[in-house]
Each structure stands twice: as structure tokens, then as C-alpha cells.
Design a protein around this motif. Structure first.
Motif, mmCIF file in Angstrom:
data_model
loop_
_atom_site.group_PDB
_atom_site.id
_atom_site.type_symbol
_atom_site.label_atom_id
_atom_site.label_comp_id
_atom_site.label_asym_id
_atom_site.label_seq_id
_atom_site.Cartn_x
_atom_site.Cartn_y
_atom_site.Cartn_z
ATOM 1 N N ILE A 33 0.870 -1.178 0.000
ATOM 2 C CA ILE A 33 0.000 0.000 0.000
ATOM 3 C C ILE A 33 0.904 1.224 0.000
ATOM 4 C CG2 ILE A 33 -1.781 1.303 1.200
ATOM 5 C CD1 ILE A 33 -2.782 -1.284 2.402
ATOM 6 N N TYR A 34 0.777 2.036 -1.031
ATOM 7 C CA TYR A 34 1.602 3.222 -1.240
ATOM 8 C C TYR A 34 0.743 4.417 -0.848
ATOM 9 C CZ TYR A 34 5.059 5.993 -3.992
ATOM 10 O OH TYR A 34 6.045 6.858 -4.418
ATOM 11 N N VAL A 35 0.962 4.968 0.346
ATOM 12 C CA VAL A 35 0.077 5.999 0.889
ATOM 13 C C VAL A 35 0.613 7.389 0.583
ATOM 14 C CG1 VAL A 35 -0.968 4.571 2.660
ATOM 15 C CG2 VAL A 35 1.162 5.743 3.171
ATOM 16 N N VAL A 36 -0.304 8.274 0.174
ATOM 17 C CA VAL A 36 0.062 9.627 -0.228
ATOM 18 C C VAL A 36 -0.796 10.611 0.556
ATOM 19 C CG1 VAL A 36 0.412 11.198 -2.162
ATOM 20 C CG2 VAL A 36 0.478 8.713 -2.544
ATOM 21 N N GLY A 37 -0.165 11.371 1.427
ATOM 22 C CA GLY A 37 -0.893 12.308 2.268
ATOM 23 C C GLY A 37 -0.963 11.804 3.699
ATOM 24 N N LEU A 38 -0.911 12.742 4.633
ATOM 25 C CA LEU A 38 -0.829 12.367 6.040
ATOM 26 C C LEU A 38 -2.054 11.597 6.512
ATOM 27 C CD1 LEU A 38 0.928 12.543 8.531
ATOM 28 C CD2 LEU A 38 -0.144 14.746 9.073
ATOM 29 N N LYS A 39 -3.232 11.980 6.046
ATOM 30 C CA LYS A 39 -4.454 11.301 6.465
ATOM 31 C C LYS A 39 -4.443 9.839 6.035
ATOM 32 C CE LYS A 39 -8.285 12.862 4.656
ATOM 33 N NZ LYS A 39 -9.443 13.746 4.420
ATOM 34 N N ALA A 40 -4.056 9.593 4.790
ATOM 35 C CA ALA A 40 -3.981 8.213 4.294
ATOM 36 C C ALA A 40 -2.909 7.424 5.034
ATOM 37 C CB ALA A 40 -3.698 8.212 2.791
ATOM 38 N N ALA A 41 -1.780 8.087 5.303
ATOM 39 C CA ALA A 41 -0.678 7.411 5.985
ATOM 40 C C ALA A 41 -1.066 7.012 7.401
ATOM 41 C CB ALA A 41 0.555 8.313 6.002
ATOM 42 N N LEU A 42 -1.778 7.885 8.097
ATOM 43 C CA LEU A 42 -2.214 7.570 9.455
ATOM 44 C C LEU A 42 -3.179 6.395 9.467
ATOM 45 C CD1 LEU A 42 -2.771 11.172 10.900
ATOM 46 C CD2 LEU A 42 -1.014 9.532 11.611
ATOM 47 N N LEU A 43 -4.174 6.434 8.595
ATOM 48 C CA LEU A 43 -5.187 5.382 8.578
ATOM 49 C C LEU A 43 -4.579 4.028 8.251
ATOM 50 C CD1 LEU A 43 -8.236 4.688 8.753
ATOM 51 C CD2 LEU A 43 -8.314 4.985 6.275
ATOM 52 N N ALA A 44 -3.763 3.966 7.202
ATOM 53 C CA ALA A 44 -3.202 2.684 6.769
ATOM 54 C C ALA A 44 -2.318 2.068 7.849
ATOM 55 C CB ALA A 44 -2.412 2.873 5.473
ATOM 56 N N ARG A 45 -1.533 2.892 8.517
ATOM 57 C CA ARG A 45 -0.610 2.346 9.512
ATOM 58 C C ARG A 45 -1.317 1.966 10.817
ATOM 59 N NH1 ARG A 45 4.191 6.654 8.970
ATOM 60 N NH2 ARG A 45 2.381 8.039 9.018
ATOM 61 N N LEU A 46 -2.364 2.688 11.155
ATOM 62 C CA LEU A 46 -3.126 2.305 12.335
ATOM 63 C C LEU A 46 -3.870 0.983 12.113
ATOM 64 C CD1 LEU A 46 -4.571 5.773 13.432
ATOM 65 C CD2 LEU A 46 -2.810 4.426 14.597
ATOM 66 N N LEU A 47 -4.189 0.699 10.855
ATOM 67 C CA LEU A 47 -4.882 -0.546 10.526
ATOM 68 C C LEU A 47 -3.924 -1.670 10.132
ATOM 69 C CD1 LEU A 47 -7.892 0.873 8.455
ATOM 70 C CD2 LEU A 47 -7.896 0.103 10.834
ATOM 71 N N LYS A 48 -2.625 -1.381 10.149
ATOM 72 C CA LYS A 48 -1.643 -2.379 9.716
ATOM 73 C C LYS A 48 -1.744 -3.711 10.466
ATOM 74 C CE LYS A 48 3.307 -3.106 8.833
ATOM 75 N NZ LYS A 48 3.086 -3.688 7.506
#
Length: 370
Positions: free
Chosen positions: A91-106
Motif C-alpha cells: 500500500i503506497y500511501v500519499v498524504g498524512l491522512k492516508a498514511a495515518l489510517l493505513a498504519r493504524l490498521l496495519k
């Protein structure tokens, strides 16, 4: 087959959305499959544009406004559902909001690598840098790697968030060189173009001081601003108040800025503090335009001062005006500089080179995981 899901925070179109989507749509390696998703809504211009390209982006955000908790709950459920369906390797996340969500759900996606795209220079003292510092110090252990589009961003990420340099890779944006190559004969003399969404970071309001200085010296100059208005009409009001309505055209958001770049003779990017390596500068170079910009972020990694444009110390409106006046009065210099920038695109910043470097990165990342 390697599947990479690119997750954008926004569904509007900015430099990151344009450059990374184009990269992913490039044919490139046959064993890389890209999918697209956004935390934005269906109404975003990026969603419409991508569908016009024959893609089916996953829209995770609700259509109507809702409270933050409800928004994240809704987006999280849709995101996990999409992940289960696609089973992406990365998952290649772009933007702080996307980065936060993806990593919290990792923890729910243990088999998937999370790569955080950093597309800005994280200027010292800014709210952006502060937010990144907090998020990356907390969530860097949940991040498998970072891709920045400038060397300065890579250095800043290490400085402010203690991210190990070995976790960071620099991959510049690229352009399809087959779509450019306009000649000087297509240019309109004294036509200056700015391509940037109109917001607090891009410096349009402050740039009006430059416009006024140039117009005082050269009466027949014209400026065109291309970009989405995120300031609620404030720029138009200021243009009217300063009596600049006859010399500035606000073209609004344009799916294809190429016609404006084709007719312009000079390109300006007035951003004062925050930039990575802007796609708009590469697009300007591809049309043979010299570039005038402030010396911030990754811009010096693109523009060579006195060779393919002028780099100005941040906030020095007088020097920026002088640079524009110099090129307007010496069109041969502008053409020479523009050709230098155009050559730079074909040798250093092609779309295929950016795609190949991403493909190599995915292979290396997943090989190390075995």
C-alpha cells in the motif's frame, strides 16, 4: 504479479495525484499491477479524471459531510473490505491522512507492506513539519519504507523524525516526453503562466506584488493563473482591489494545463515555503519554458539558476520581478533557458524512468521480505 494499491488522502487533483497516477498508468513492467483508492469523495476531480483513463478507483470517503469519528469509522470499514478483496502486496500511501489510517490498521494487514510517500520539503517551524514529526516518530516502526520525490525531503525526514536513511528512497517525478516539444514560434510574447492550485502555500497573494512591479516596467505583459481556487475568491478580490484585472486571467482548474503552457513564454511558481519537486515545473520545462521560482524545498534539484531559469531567495519580490523583466526584455535568453530545461526532461525526468525505479523498488522491497 505484484499488486500495489496507491491510496491518496484527497480525491482532488494536485501535483502528487497527477504525477503518481501517470507513473502507475505507464505500461512499465508487466508484473506490476496498480490499483487506486482515495479517502476523498466521488465528487473529486481526480476520480473523474482516472475514470476517463479507464480505471475504477476505490472511493473510501462518504459523499456527505460527517463528524471526524464517523468519517474515519466509515472509511476504515471500506478500506479493510477493499484490502480483503484486492490483497495488495504494497500500500503506497500519499498524504498524512492516508498514511495515518493505513498504519493504524496495519495489524489487520500483516502481510502487506506500507510505503509512505513524502511529497513536500517539511519546512522548519511549519504546522506540516510538526505534524509529520509527531506522526513519524510514533508510526515509523509501522512503516516499511519511505519514497520522497526530493533529496531535501529525505534529509528533513531523518532530521525531524529520526527516520533511518536506509528506509528512505528518492524517486523523482517524470513526464511522458512524447507529449511536449513545442517550439518558440508557438509562444505569445510577454505571456507569463502560473500553474498551481490557489491556496495559502502557493504564494499567489504575495505574488501580486511581483505582478505590480513587472507591469510598472512593462505595460503589455499578461499573467495567467491556472489552478483550483481554495481561497474562496480572496485572490480575485485582491486582484480587483489592486487594479490588476486587465493583466491577470484566472483560468481556474484545468484537467490539461498544456494549452496554457504552450502559449506562454515564461513560467513562474511563487510558492514561498512548501514544495517538493513540483510536477508543474517539469511540465513547464517540457514546453520549453524558462522557470522563475523561489529557492525552496526541492526546486533547486530541478532548476539550475542562470541556466534554465532563475532561483530567487524566498520572499524577495523585487528580485523575482527583476528576473521576469530581464527575460521579457531579452526573449532570446528566455528561449535558450527554456531549451535547456526541455533537454533536462528528456535526459533526467522521463515518466518511464520514474516507473522503472518504482518497479525496481517494489521488487527489492518484497525480495527482502522473503
Amino acid at each position: 504479479m505484484i499488486t500495489v494499491l496507491i491510496l491518496f488522502s484527497s480525491s482532488e487533483i494536485g501535483g502528487a495525484e497527477r504525477s503518481l497516477s501517470r507513473m502507475a498508468l505507464d505500461p512499465g513492467a508487466s508484473d506490476i499491477q496498480y490499483k487506486f483508492a482515495t479517502l476523498g469523495s466521488e465528487s473529486g476531480a481526480w476520480v473523474t479524471w482516472l475514470r476517463d483513463q479507464g480505471q475504477d478507483p476505490i472511493v473510501l470517503g462518504p459523499d456527505s459531510r460527517c463528524r471526524k469519528f464517523a468519517y474515519y469509522s466509515f472509511a476504515s470499514r471500506k478500506f479493510i473490505s477493499a484490502w480483503r478483496q484486492i490483497q495488495p502486496d504494497v500500500i503506497y500511501v500519499v498524504g498524512l491522512k492516508a498514511a495515518l489510517l493505513a498504519r493504524l490498521l496495519k495489524p489487520l494487514m500483516p502481510s502487506t507492506k506500507i510505503i509512505h510517500a513524502i511529497r513536500t520539503n517539511l519546512p522548519e517551524g511549519s504546522i506540516l513539519a510538526r505534524n509529520f514529526t509527531i506522526s513519524e516518530r510514533l508510526l515509523s516502526p509501522c512503516t516499511d519504507g519511505y519514497i520522497t520525490n526530493s533529496k531535501v525531503a529525505a534529509c528533513r525526514l531523518t532530521e525531524i523524525a529520526n527516520v533511518p536513511p536506509q528506509k528512505i528512497t528518492v524517486i523523482y517525478n517524470g513526464l511522458d516526453t512524447g507529449t511536449a516539444s513545442e517550439t518558440a514560434s508557438d509562444k505569445v510574447q510577454n505571456e507569463i503562466c502560473v500553474v498551481a492550485n490557489i491556496n495559502q502555500y502557493k504564494g499567489h497573494l504575495q505574488f501580486l506584488d511581483v505582478v505590480s512591479r513587472v507591469c510598472a516596467e512593462i505595460p503589455n505583459v499578461h499573467f495567467t493563473f491556472v489552478g483550483r481556487d481554495d481561497l474562496g475568491g480572496r485572490l480575485q478580490q485582491e486582484i480587483t482591489a489592486r487594479g490588476l484585472s486587465t493583466v491577470i486571467t484566472l483560468a481556474g482548474y484545468q484537467d490539461q494545463p498544456a494549452p496554457f503552457l504552450q502559449r506562454a513564454s515564461i513560467f513562474v511558481l511563487p510558492s514561498l515555503t512548501t514544495e517538493g519537486t513540483p510536477t508543474s515545473i517539469l511540465e513547464a520545462f517540457s514546453f520549453g519554458l524558462p522557470v522563475v521560482a523561489y529557492k525552496i524545498g526541492g526546486i533547486p534539484e530541478l532548476v539550475a539558476n542562470d541556466q534554465d531559469g532563475f532561483l530567487i531567495e524566498p520572499g524577495n519580490a523585487g528580485k523575482m520581478a527583476d528576473a521576469l523583466i530581464k527575460m521579457i526584455k531579452n526573449p532570446e535568453l528566455a528561449v535558450t533557458m527554456g531549451r535547456s530545461g526541455q533537454q533536462k526532461i528528456t535526459t533526467h525526468f522521463t515518466l518511464s524512468a520514474s516507473a522503472d525505479k518504482h518497479n525496481d523498488y517494489w521488487h527489492s522491497l518484497l525480495q527482502e521480505a522473503k
